[in-house]
Design an enzyme around this catalytic site. Structure first.
Site, short mmCIF file in Angstrom:
data_model
loop_
_atom_site.label_atom_id
_atom_site.label_comp_id
_atom_site.label_asym_id
_atom_site.label_seq_id
_atom_site.Cartn_x
_atom_site.Cartn_y
_atom_site.Cartn_z
N ASP A 96 -53.53 -4.65 7.36
CA ASP A 96 -53.97 -3.11 7.60
C ASP A 96 -52.88 -2.27 8.35
OD1 ASP A 96 -54.93 -4.45 9.87
OD2 ASP A 96 -56.42 -3.22 10.17
N GLU A 163 -58.01 -5.43 10.76
CA GLU A 163 -57.77 -5.81 12.38
C GLU A 163 -58.26 -4.63 13.19
OE1 GLU A 163 -56.59 -6.22 16.03
OE2 GLU A 163 -55.46 -5.27 14.68
ZN LIG Z 1 -52.79 -2.24 16.18
ZN LIG Z 2 -51.50 -5.15 15.61
#
Ligand SMILES: [Zn+2]
Ligand SMILES: [Zn+2]
Length: 444
Positions: A96, A163
């Site tokens: 991401d 994440e």
């Molecule tokens: Zn980050």
């Molecule tokens: Zn990261």
């Protein structure tokens, strides 16, 4: 006897030599890795929406010979290369990007804008360097596939969505990451940052980063006319007092020298200057290294918030909602010690340093909580000259999440691939039993 022993020494010598990736091996995959980097950097996608990103990564590792499964925990990718008996070693990258407007001025800078989950128009940028992690994993995947005589076991590469604060690791685990696929004996990941110059990696044995707790506080008052405060209980005033009182937790309650951070990141209340609203909301992040300090700070947040509301005569007790709590990433100390030697052999002794724990958190901790010993290390991203200049002038280079974050790609990506290959070959020269014995010590 003598000659057999001599042969054995020769054999061992050649194994350890072959384990160190040479520059031709890295060079041969670098164009692929670099091309993927440029493509991903220019076309970033927000957390949970990494569909194109995942497809690109999946297609490339599939053509490198891996058995690839997509859509694990949303957009997650699992790629496995089996190579005889031996341990299963997992290497993870995130997929991401972030809602940040890129201001690096690079020719391949992102110009992408999209709608976020709340429907707002936002810019998108790989401001945390996950594009570099994906490029490195592709290079590593190719080197490992080309050199199956240097390792044995199963290599499990995963591309993890979301994440950045959405716990994508947990979502992948809940979707069967360790039941539909083999549960790894060790989990490995790296993260690029400007903390070190490109070419250098950092190892942090034990606690790598902070516990992270997200808290939403709702303070209830009594609304009314801004000109008649005596008929109200003003939640904005309670919130203001609460924020100041919360800042005494770290300065007055936590033992000096213990790490604790408490930040109130937003406060929302009211609609108009002459109305006293009936409630106020604020959002906190709390970071700690130790579990007992974490408990102390969280208890103090609740105690102070309730007491301030009571002191103001609030009609209802405030709501203190700890809606997310991530544990710190713990690096198995025995693994960290073992993996220093292959990293030094691959990168040079002077390029492997011991690094201090950092405060940002990371959902890699979920894999470790599943009982998998982890090795999470730092990859230098800074242009070495800029790093030296910044150090000399006492300034800081842009951190991850900055609109100006721009790793020095060429050396950082070469180093990332060489480091990952060195670590994987070392672990994939063991047996599962050896790794279990090595990592048997419980986390303190
Ligand atoms: Zn980050
Ligand atoms: Zn990261």
């Amino acid at each position: 006897m003598t000659s057999r022993r001599f042969c054995l020494i020769l054999l061992l010598g050649s194994v350890s030599f072959a384990q160190t990736p040479n520059s031709e091996e890295v060079e041969s995959v670098y164009p692929d890795a670099h091309a993927l980097y440029l493509d991903l950097h220019e076309h970033p996608e927000l957390s949970k929406h990494e569909t194109q990103t995942a497809e690109k990564l999946a297609a490339r590792v599939r053509s490198a010979g891996y058995d690839v499964t997509e859509h694990i925990g949303g957009t997650g990718v699992v790629a496995i290369l089996k190579n005889g008996p031996g341990p299963t070693i997992m290497l993870r990258t995130e997929l991401d990007a972030l809602p940040v407007e890129e201001k690096t001025g690079l020719p391949y800078a992102s110009k992408v804008r999209t709608k976020d989950d709340a429907g707002r128009d936002v810019p998108v940028m790989h401001a945390c360097g996950h594009d570099l992690h994906m490029a490195a994993i592709l290079g590593t995947a190719e080197v490992m596939a080309h050199s199956k005589n240097t390792w044995h076991g199963a290599l499990m590469l995963i591309g993890q969505p979301a994440e950045e604060g959405f716990g994508g690791a947990k979502v992948m685990i809940n979707d069967g990451l360790f039941t539909r696929f083999p549960k790894p004996d060790v989990a490995v990941a790296l993260h690029v940052a400007n903390t070190f110059p490109a070419g250098v990696v950092g190892i942090t044995p034990g606690v790598y980063n902070s516990n992270s707790d997200a808290i939403r506080i709702t303070i209830y008052g009594k609304g009314g006319h801004g000109a008649a405060p005596h008929t109200t209980v003003d939640p904005i005033v309670i919130a203001a007092r609460t924020i100041l009182a919360l800042q005494t937790i770290v300065s007055r309650e936590v033992k000096p020298g213990e790490m604790a951070v408490l930040t109130v990141g937003y406060i929302q209340a009211g609609t108009k200057n002459n109305i006293i609203p009936d409630q106020a909301e604020m959002g906190l992040t709390v970071r700690t290294y130790k579990q007992d300090v974490r408990k102390q700070v969280l208890a103090a947040v609740t105690r102070i918030t309730k007491a301030e509301a009571a002191a103001a005569g609030a009609p209802r007790e405030p709501l203190v909602d700890r809606y997310q709590g991530d544990d710190s990433v713990y690096n198995d100390p025995a693994l960290a010690q073992r993996l220093r030697a292959p990293l030094e052999a691959a990168l040079g002794k002077e390029n492997v340093v011991t690094a201090e724990p950092i405060t940002p958190s990371e959902d890699f901790s979920y894999y470790v909580e599943e009982g998998i010993p982890g090795f999470y290390f730092s990859l230098g991203g800074a242009d070495p000259q800029k790093f030296a200049d910044a150090k000399a002038s006492g300034t800081m280079l842009p951190s991850n999440h900055s609109p100006l974050f721009a790793p020095d790609v060429d050396p950082a990506l070469h180093t990332g691939i060489a480091a990952e290959v060195a670590v994987l070959r070392n672990l994939l020269s063991s047996t599962p039993e050896e790794l279990h014995k090595l990592t048997a010590t419980q986390r303190p």
